[in-house]
Design an enzyme around this catalytic site. Structure first.
Site, short mmCIF file in Angstrom:
data_model
loop_
_atom_site.label_atom_id
_atom_site.label_comp_id
_atom_site.label_asym_id
_atom_site.label_seq_id
_atom_site.Cartn_x
_atom_site.Cartn_y
_atom_site.Cartn_z
N GLU A 1 32.15 5.61 19.01
CA GLU A 1 31.48 5.47 17.72
C GLU A 1 32.45 4.69 16.86
OE1 GLU A 1 28.42 6.87 16.95
OE2 GLU A 1 28.25 7.66 18.97
N CYS B 1 32.90 6.16 7.77
CA CYS B 1 32.23 5.20 8.66
C CYS B 1 30.83 4.89 8.15
CB CYS B 1 32.17 5.76 10.07
SG CYS B 1 31.53 7.43 10.10
P1 NAP Z 1 41.73 3.58 15.36
O1 NAP Z 1 42.86 2.78 14.81
O2 NAP Z 1 40.80 2.86 16.26
O3 NAP Z 1 42.41 4.82 16.12
C1 NAP Z 1 41.65 5.77 16.85
C2 NAP Z 1 42.41 6.13 18.13
O4 NAP Z 1 42.33 5.04 19.04
C3 NAP Z 1 43.88 6.42 17.93
O5 NAP Z 1 44.21 7.57 18.64
C4 NAP Z 1 44.57 5.20 18.50
O6 NAP Z 1 45.74 5.56 19.19
C5 NAP Z 1 43.61 4.68 19.55
N1 NAP Z 1 43.67 3.22 19.70
C6 NAP Z 1 43.40 2.29 18.76
N2 NAP Z 1 43.52 1.05 19.27
C7 NAP Z 1 43.88 1.19 20.57
C8 NAP Z 1 44.14 0.27 21.63
N3 NAP Z 1 44.06 -1.05 21.46
N4 NAP Z 1 44.48 0.79 22.84
C9 NAP Z 1 44.56 2.12 23.02
N5 NAP Z 1 44.33 3.04 22.05
C10 NAP Z 1 43.99 2.59 20.85
O7 NAP Z 1 40.81 4.21 14.22
P2 NAP Z 1 41.24 5.05 12.93
O8 NAP Z 1 42.03 4.17 12.03
O9 NAP Z 1 41.85 6.32 13.35
O10 NAP Z 1 39.85 5.36 12.21
C11 NAP Z 1 39.26 4.52 11.23
C12 NAP Z 1 38.08 3.75 11.82
O11 NAP Z 1 37.19 4.67 12.44
C13 NAP Z 1 37.20 2.99 10.82
O12 NAP Z 1 36.91 1.70 11.31
C14 NAP Z 1 35.92 3.81 10.72
O13 NAP Z 1 34.76 3.09 10.37
C15 NAP Z 1 35.84 4.37 12.09
N6 NAP Z 1 35.09 5.62 12.12
C16 NAP Z 1 33.93 5.67 12.83
C17 NAP Z 1 33.19 6.84 12.85
C18 NAP Z 1 31.91 6.90 13.62
O14 NAP Z 1 31.40 7.95 13.88
N7 NAP Z 1 31.37 5.81 14.03
C19 NAP Z 1 33.65 7.97 12.19
C20 NAP Z 1 34.85 7.90 11.50
C21 NAP Z 1 35.56 6.71 11.50
P3 NAP Z 1 47.24 5.39 18.62
O15 NAP Z 1 47.15 4.85 17.24
O16 NAP Z 1 47.87 6.71 18.75
O17 NAP Z 1 47.92 4.48 19.53
#
Ligand code: NAP
Length: 447
Positions: free
Chosen positions: A184, A221
């Site tokens: 998501e 989100c």
């Molecule tokens: P994120 O930067 O994507 O991080 C989420 C997880 O993914 C972290 O544990 C991170 O691990 C891992 N990750 C990120 N990029 C990676 C890669 N290239 N390779 C491997 N692992 C990777 O997201 P966030 O900053 O925590 O959350 C904010 C985002 O979430 C916003 O864009 C928001 O819109 C979205 N969101 C979506 C929903 C929904 O239901 N659709 C709900 C809430 C938030 P590490 O950082 O530990 O390495």
């Protein structure tokens, strides 16, 4: 509860009432899943009885859902409880009967460790196998990649950014044994305001949408990041009022430095693509801080450059002015997949703009009428999902009881004696739902 909330406040900079509400929601969604599994109907039992009289005798076939196996879960930084250690992904997987390996989100490590300790206590108290829930504490991409590619992992639930979701999805489908990966991801949650409604409620609409757009500094989100209207006097008044209200909102500390930097970079990129700054909020600037922003552009620019409609996570919004109805519908047709699309309209508007609904139903998991997209109800009918790039699988939801089906698969039993069938499929089980006796389907009422 106090301790969890204050730890999360220190790590995420989110406000206390917001975190208290989120924690309560997390408890409630756990109770909802507990109720679902106690009820038992989630296995979706389907019973097709045999027919020996048929020329080629028809066998007895009975279907139910079973757990997929060990599930990997990634939580998002903006929901330290509801999309984290004991959040919706973990709980729906556990409810299905799948052990969970959770990858800690570096945005709130201490909160995560405290919730994981609660999970460990519950596991011990109820004498469950220790491996039912495990948390990986590595705060790097390598840990996440190893989790997704581990042969014992049979499905993944991810909540986070498009970049992270897509990278891990690619790793999941390239495995020797590809697995379902439910990401998501982000969304701009466009809001279409139709002319009559705009005329009737100009100021009220601006107030509702600024409040929704600025909630938790836009770090939802479901944040309404794009507003689409036709050019008119009212559209100008709406913009002026939105701007006036936005200026009363001040900057604040974002969840993390990278999120604040990405927001500032994202707004700069929108400007480079021709979006014009209409107004900004006030307040402190500096590391971690982001300021509310209102940008404007016309529909032609958006139609020529879809990148203008990419998510900029934070307290910003892009206001798109269409020349006429046709152009407004054209913007809707060019949208990528979204978690939500909102329409503000009167009945008269809908007589003229019926097509808009046909278009947006293809674009999002949740269509909202005269409301705001922030605030996701946890209930059986909820769809928190949508076509790519909002998610990697538009057939699923990550909120609500149907989230369980991301982690199950159907299996059917043919010609089994009743006593050897799982209880859910036995003749005397009041919960088996569809029953086909000699071609006659009936639906049992659920107790
Ligand atoms: P994120 O930067 O994507 O991080 C989420 C997880 O993914 C972290 O544990 C991170 O691990 C891992 N990750 C990120 N990029 C990676 C890669 N290239 N390779 C491997 N692992 C990777 O997201 P966030 O900053 O925590 O959350 C904010 C985002 O979430 C916003 O864009 C928001 O819109 C979205 N969101 C979506 C929903 C929904 O239901 N659709 C709900 C809430 C938030 P590490 O950082 O530990 O390495």
């Amino acid at each position: 509860e106090e301790d969890l909330v204050s730890t999360a406040m220190a790590e995420t900079h989110l406000a206390k009432p917001r975190l208290q509400g989120e924690l309560q929601r997390t408890v409630n969604q756990t109770k909802l899943f507990a109720e679902l599994i106690r009820n038992g109907s989630w296995v979706n039992a389907i019973i097709d009885t045999s027919n020996d009289e048929r020329q080629s005798p028809k066998p007895d076939i009975r279907q139910m859902q079973i757990p997929l196996g060990v599930v990997g879960v990634f939580g998002a930084s903006n929901f330290p409880f509801a999309y984290s250690v004991a959040g919706g992904d973990s709980i729906s997987a556990l409810a299905a009967g799948c052990p969970v390996v959770y990858k800690l989100n570096p945005g709130h490590p201490e909160t995560s460790k405290k919730v994981a300790a609660i999970m460990a206590n519950v596991t011990a108290e109820f004498d469950l196998p220790k491996g039912v829930f495990t948390m990986l504490q590595g705060q790097d991409y390598d840990t996440g990649n190893k989790l997704v590619t581990h042969p014992l992992i049979k499905a993944v639930g991810f909540t986070g950014s498009f970049k992270g979701g897509k990278a891990l999805y690619d790793a999941a489908v390239k495995r020797d044994e590809p697995i379902p990966f439910y990401a998501e991801m982000g969304s701009v949650n466009p809001v279409f305001i139709l002319p009559q409604m705009l005329k009737q409620k100009t100021a009220e609409l601006a107030e509702a949408l600024v409040t929704s757009n600025q909630a938790s500094l836009g770090q939802f989100c479901t944040n309404p990041g794009v507003m689409v209207m036709q050019k008119s006097e009212e559209q100008k008044h709406f913009g002026d009022h939105f701007n006036e209200l936005l200026r009363k909102n001040s900057s604040g500390k974002m969840l993390a430095k990278n999120i604040s930097n990405n927001y500032i970079k994202g707004i700069e990129e929108l400007k480079k693509m021709g979006a014009v700054e209409i107004g900004t909020g006030t307040g402190e600037k500096g590391e971690l801080y982001s300021t509310p922003e209102m940008l404007g552009t016309d529909a032609n620019a958006v139609l020529n450059n879809p990148a203008l409609l990419h998510e900029v996570f934070g307290p910003g919004s892009l206001h798109v002015a269409a020349q006429n109805k046709e152009q407004l519908l054209n913007v809707a047709s060019h949208l990528e997949g979204q978690l939500t699309v909102t329409v503000w309209a009167t009945d008269d508007d809908m007589k003229d703009y019926g097509e808009l609904l046909d278009i947006i139903v293809q674009k999002a998991g949740r269509i909202i009428f005269n409301g705001v997209p922030t605030g996701v109800e946890v209930t059986a009918a909820m769809v928190h999902g949508g076509p790519f790039p909002a998610t990697t699988d538009s057939r699923s939801t990550s909120v609500g009881t149907n989230a369980i089906y991301r982690f199950t698969r159907p299996v059917c039993f043919q010609n089994f004696p009743d006593h050897l069938l799982p209880a859910a499929l036995q003749n005397n089980n009041p919960l088996n739902i569809y029953r086909n006796v000699n071609g006659d389907y009936t639906m049992n009422s659920i107790q």
